[in-house]
Design an enzyme around this catalytic site. Structure first.
Site, PDB file in Angstrom:
ATOM      1  N   LEU A   1       0.843  -1.254  -0.157  1.00 41.43           N
ATOM      2  CA  LEU A   1      -0.224  -0.108  -0.117  1.00 41.43           C
ATOM      3  C   LEU A   1       1.100   1.268  -0.175  1.00 41.43           C
ATOM      4  CD1 LEU A   1      -2.636  -1.565   2.460  1.00 41.43           C
ATOM      5  CD2 LEU A   1      -3.108  -0.758   0.307  1.00 41.43           C
TER       6      LEU A   1
ATOM      7  N   ASN B   1      -2.901  -6.084   9.171  1.00 37.54           N
ATOM      8  CA  ASN B   1      -2.253  -7.057   8.014  1.00 37.54           C
ATOM      9  C   ASN B   1      -2.166  -8.397   8.861  1.00 37.54           C
ATOM     10  OD1 ASN B   1      -1.831  -8.029   5.395  1.00 37.54           O
ATOM     11  ND2 ASN B   1       0.441  -7.993   6.148  1.00 37.54           N
TER      12      ASN B   1
ATOM     13  N   HIS C   1      -0.051 -11.927   8.018  1.00 39.87           N
ATOM     14  CA  HIS C   1       1.089 -12.191   7.336  1.00 39.87           C
ATOM     15  C   HIS C   1       1.455 -13.781   7.631  1.00 39.87           C
ATOM     16  CE1 HIS C   1       5.002 -11.841   5.091  1.00 39.87           C
ATOM     17  NE2 HIS C   1       5.444 -12.513   6.116  1.00 39.87           N
TER      18      HIS C   1
ATOM     19  N   ASP D   1       2.569  -0.228   8.546  1.00 37.01           N
ATOM     20  CA  ASP D   1       3.410   1.026   8.700  1.00 37.01           C
ATOM     21  C   ASP D   1       3.740   1.086   7.217  1.00 37.01           C
ATOM     22  OD1 ASP D   1       5.761  -0.546   8.285  1.00 37.01           O
ATOM     23  OD2 ASP D   1       6.534   0.173  10.119  1.00 37.01           O
TER      24      ASP D   1
ATOM     25  N   GLY E   1       6.738   0.397   5.797  1.00 36.80           N
ATOM     26  CA  GLY E   1       7.611  -0.797   5.313  1.00 36.80           C
ATOM     27  C   GLY E   1       6.745  -1.878   4.758  1.00 36.80           C
TER      28      GLY E   1
HETATM   29  C1  GRF Z   1      -2.889 -15.588   4.065  1.00 36.03           C
HETATM   30  O1  GRF Z   1      -2.101 -16.655   4.509  1.00 36.03           O
HETATM   31  C2  GRF Z   1      -2.475 -14.228   4.139  1.00 36.03           C
HETATM   32  O2  GRF Z   1      -1.681 -14.123   5.198  1.00 36.03           O
HETATM   33  C3  GRF Z   1      -1.349 -14.235   2.744  1.00 36.03           C
HETATM   34  O3  GRF Z   1      -2.231 -14.639   1.875  1.00 36.03           O
HETATM   35  C4  GRF Z   1      -3.102 -15.750   2.437  1.00 36.03           C
HETATM   36  C5  GRF Z   1      -4.509 -15.428   1.994  1.00 36.03           C
HETATM   37  O4  GRF Z   1      -5.512 -16.367   2.008  1.00 36.03           O
HETATM   38  N1  GRF Z   1      -0.934 -13.053   2.685  1.00 36.03           N
HETATM   39  P1  GRF Z   1      -6.914 -16.231   1.646  1.00 36.03           P
HETATM   40  O5  GRF Z   1      -7.193 -15.492   0.468  1.00 36.03           O
HETATM   41  O6  GRF Z   1      -7.518 -15.641   2.915  1.00 36.03           O
HETATM   42  O7  GRF Z   1      -7.185 -17.734   1.676  1.00 36.03           O
END
Ligand code: GRF
Length: 198
Positions: free
Chosen positions: A92, A106, A108, A140, A142
């Protein structure tokens, strides 16, 4: 009731988990809209739930900043208290982050600060890690560098494929995201102060 806009790029299983949680009237957050940068298959979950969905495609804009401004405008319309990036596979732009952060989080698929970026599961395997996990953090400016709100770990199995590992990560990711959003809604988890990992 906390008003949440969810951002996705893919299958949307985390979105689905949030929608399922929010279908219970006792859950203190409401998904008011879903935004995407592409025709993500997960948008179908929003349609099924009768929730507005919008797509803002980068290729329709001159640059990343212009796309970010258009995406922000789409979100703004719903006046959310929280914006959740749940599988949005795009960095973003700074103005976007400044507008919504710290009420911009987010999820991750790694234990940050380890393995930031788009290939977190692959990177953990390539590094020979024996443990990885999932992190929910404030966005943030980054890439996956913002303050950690919550995380969960899991042990990597011998010879596990990227696909299998990612699926097991997602099994702990969905409830973690649902719980984190709930705790933000109830005030048990504060944004904008100094969030700590638990
Ligand atoms: C998740 O593991 C998320 O952390 C990553 O991509 C995946 C998305 O999964 N960035 P979904 O589309 O919610 O099934």
């Amino acid at each position: 009731m906390l008003k949440v806009v969810v951002l996705i790029s893919g299958g949307g299983s985390n979105l689905k988990a949030l929608l399922d949680a929010a279908a219970d009237s006792a859950y203190p957050a409401q998904i008011v809209a879903v935004g995407s940068d592409t025709d993500a298959s997960g948008l179908e979950y929003a349609r099924e739930a009768g929730i507005p969905a919008f797509i803002v495609r980068p290729r329709d804009y001159e640059d990343r900043a212009a796309w970010g401004e258009a995406f922000a405008a789409g979100i703004r319309e719903y006046e959310p208290d929280l914006v959740v990036s749940a599988g949005l596979m795009r960095v973003l732009p700074a103005d976007f982050v400044r507008e919504f952060s710290p009420r911009l989080i987010n999820t991750h698929p790694a234990l940050l600060p380890l393995y930031p970026g788009a290939h977190a599961v692959r990177d953990a395997l390539a590094a020979g890690a024996t443990e990885t996990g999932v992190t929910v953090h404030i966005i943030d400016e980054g890439v996956d560098t913002g303050p950690v709100l919550r995380n969960r770990s899991l042990t990597i199995l011998d010879g596990e494929s990227e696909e299998d590992l990612h699926e097991r990560i997602k099994q702990i990711e969905r409830p973690l995201l649902v719980d984190t959003v709930r705790d933000i809604a109830t005030g048990d988890l504060q944004l904008g102060t100094s969030p700590a990992a638990d």
